[in-house]
Design a protein around this motif. Structure first.
Motif, PDB file in Angstrom:
ATOM      1  N   GLN A  42       0.821  -1.207   0.000  1.00 49.15           N
ATOM      2  CA  GLN A  42       0.000   0.000   0.000  1.00 49.15           C
ATOM      3  C   GLN A  42       0.863   1.269   0.000  1.00 49.15           C
ATOM      4  N   ASN A  43       2.170   1.074  -0.177  1.00 47.60           N
ATOM      5  CA  ASN A  43       3.123   2.185  -0.165  1.00 47.60           C
ATOM      6  C   ASN A  43       3.070   2.976   1.136  1.00 47.60           C
ATOM      7  N   LEU A  44       2.870   2.276   2.240  1.00 42.82           N
ATOM      8  CA  LEU A  44       2.860   2.896   3.559  1.00 42.82           C
ATOM      9  C   LEU A  44       4.173   2.574   4.253  1.00 42.82           C
ATOM     10  N   GLU A  45       4.788   3.597   4.844  1.00 38.34           N
ATOM     11  CA  GLU A  45       6.104   3.406   5.454  1.00 38.34           C
ATOM     12  C   GLU A  45       5.988   3.076   6.935  1.00 38.34           C
ATOM     13  N   LEU A  46       6.346   1.851   7.247  1.00 37.88           N
ATOM     14  CA  LEU A  46       6.401   1.379   8.622  1.00 37.88           C
ATOM     15  C   LEU A  46       7.820   1.648   9.112  1.00 37.88           C
ATOM     16  N   THR A  47       7.959   2.497  10.136  1.00 38.96           N
ATOM     17  CA  THR A  47       9.302   2.837  10.618  1.00 38.96           C
ATOM     18  C   THR A  47       9.776   1.915  11.731  1.00 38.96           C
ATOM     19  N   ASN A  48       8.836   1.208  12.386  1.00 37.03           N
ATOM     20  CA  ASN A  48       9.228   0.263  13.427  1.00 37.03           C
ATOM     21  C   ASN A  48       8.102  -0.729  13.654  1.00 37.03           C
ATOM     22  N   LEU A  49       8.472  -1.955  13.946  1.00 39.04           N
ATOM     23  CA  LEU A  49       7.517  -2.992  14.314  1.00 39.04           C
ATOM     24  C   LEU A  49       8.149  -3.804  15.440  1.00 39.04           C
ATOM     25  N   GLU A  50       7.435  -3.909  16.532  1.00 38.94           N
ATOM     26  CA  GLU A  50       7.857  -4.756  17.650  1.00 38.94           C
ATOM     27  C   GLU A  50       6.658  -5.549  18.109  1.00 38.94           C
ATOM     28  N   MET A  51       6.921  -6.733  18.655  1.00 34.09           N
ATOM     29  CA  MET A  51       5.834  -7.601  19.059  1.00 34.09           C
ATOM     30  C   MET A  51       6.227  -8.382  20.303  1.00 34.09           C
ATOM     31  N   ASP A  52       5.283  -8.502  21.217  1.00 35.64           N
ATOM     32  CA  ASP A  52       5.435  -9.367  22.377  1.00 35.64           C
ATOM     33  C   ASP A  52       4.406 -10.477  22.236  1.00 35.64           C
ATOM     34  N   VAL A  53       4.840 -11.707  22.442  1.00 38.00           N
ATOM     35  CA  VAL A  53       3.952 -12.860  22.312  1.00 38.00           C
ATOM     36  C   VAL A  53       4.077 -13.696  23.579  1.00 38.00           C
ATOM     37  N   GLU A  54       2.930 -14.058  24.134  1.00 39.92           N
ATOM     38  CA  GLU A  54       2.935 -14.894  25.332  1.00 39.92           C
ATOM     39  C   GLU A  54       1.998 -16.075  25.118  1.00 39.92           C
ATOM     40  N   GLY A  55       2.498 -17.253  25.412  1.00 35.38           N
ATOM     41  CA  GLY A  55       1.708 -18.466  25.277  1.00 35.38           C
ATOM     42  C   GLY A  55       1.342 -19.011  26.643  1.00 35.38           C
ATOM     43  N   TYR A  56       0.127 -19.507  26.747  1.00 38.19           N
ATOM     44  CA  TYR A  56      -0.375 -20.055  28.002  1.00 38.19           C
ATOM     45  C   TYR A  56      -0.686 -21.533  27.797  1.00 38.19           C
ATOM     46  N   ARG A  57      -0.117 -22.362  28.695  1.00 37.23           N
ATOM     47  CA  ARG A  57      -0.305 -23.805  28.629  1.00 37.23           C
ATOM     48  C   ARG A  57      -0.869 -24.308  29.952  1.00 37.23           C
TER      49      ARG A  57
END
Length: 139
Positions: free
Chosen positions: A62-77
């Motif tokens: 879409q020609n959109l400029e993403l300057t940063n991407l961060e992600m936190d993922v937590e799994g529950y068992r």
């Protein structure tokens, strides 16, 4: 797609190598000094990477400029279950850039609900939820 696994010590330390020669070390998280990720840890890393790639790809189209991407993922068992599969997975996705809120949200929705192969596999056993933040504001 093909992966080779080789045991490196007398315990649970393994190295895996894919067809390109990329190596990933695996170990049992209960080891005194783990020398790699646990297999379940790799699943969480996998959903993060898969979704991250999708989000970047969708926004770039879409020609959109993403300057940063961060992600936190937590799994529950369930610690009492055998096997101890993930029952819930929570992602918190942080995006930065000059991106309209609706386009940022749509990119994440498309990734996790349609395109991310890892999410599609994991959703068979785990409830996957996510929160999206754009420029530090929840959307």
């Amino acid at each position: 797609m093909k992966v080779h696994l080789k045991r490196l010590n007398n315990d649970f330390h393994f190295v895996t190598t894919n067809e390109r020669g990329d190596e990933v070390h695996l170990d049992n998280k209960s080891a005194d000094k783990p020398q790699g990720s646990s297999p379940m840890d790799l699943l969480l890393r996998g959903i993060a990477g898969c979704s991250g790639i999708d989000i970047v790809h969708i926004l770039k189209k879409q020609n959109l400029e993403l300057t940063n991407l961060e992600m936190d993922v937590e799994g529950y068992r369930n610690p009492e279950a055998v096997p101890k599969v993930f029952e819930k997975i929570k992602l918190i996705i942080h995006l930065e850039g000059e991106i309209p809120e609706n386009k940022a949200r749509r990119a994440v929705d498309l990734s996790l609900e349609k395109y991310c192969s890892v999410a599609k596999m994991l959703e068979k056993t785990a409830e996957i939820t996510y929160d999206v933040f754009l420029n530090r504001e929840q959307i």
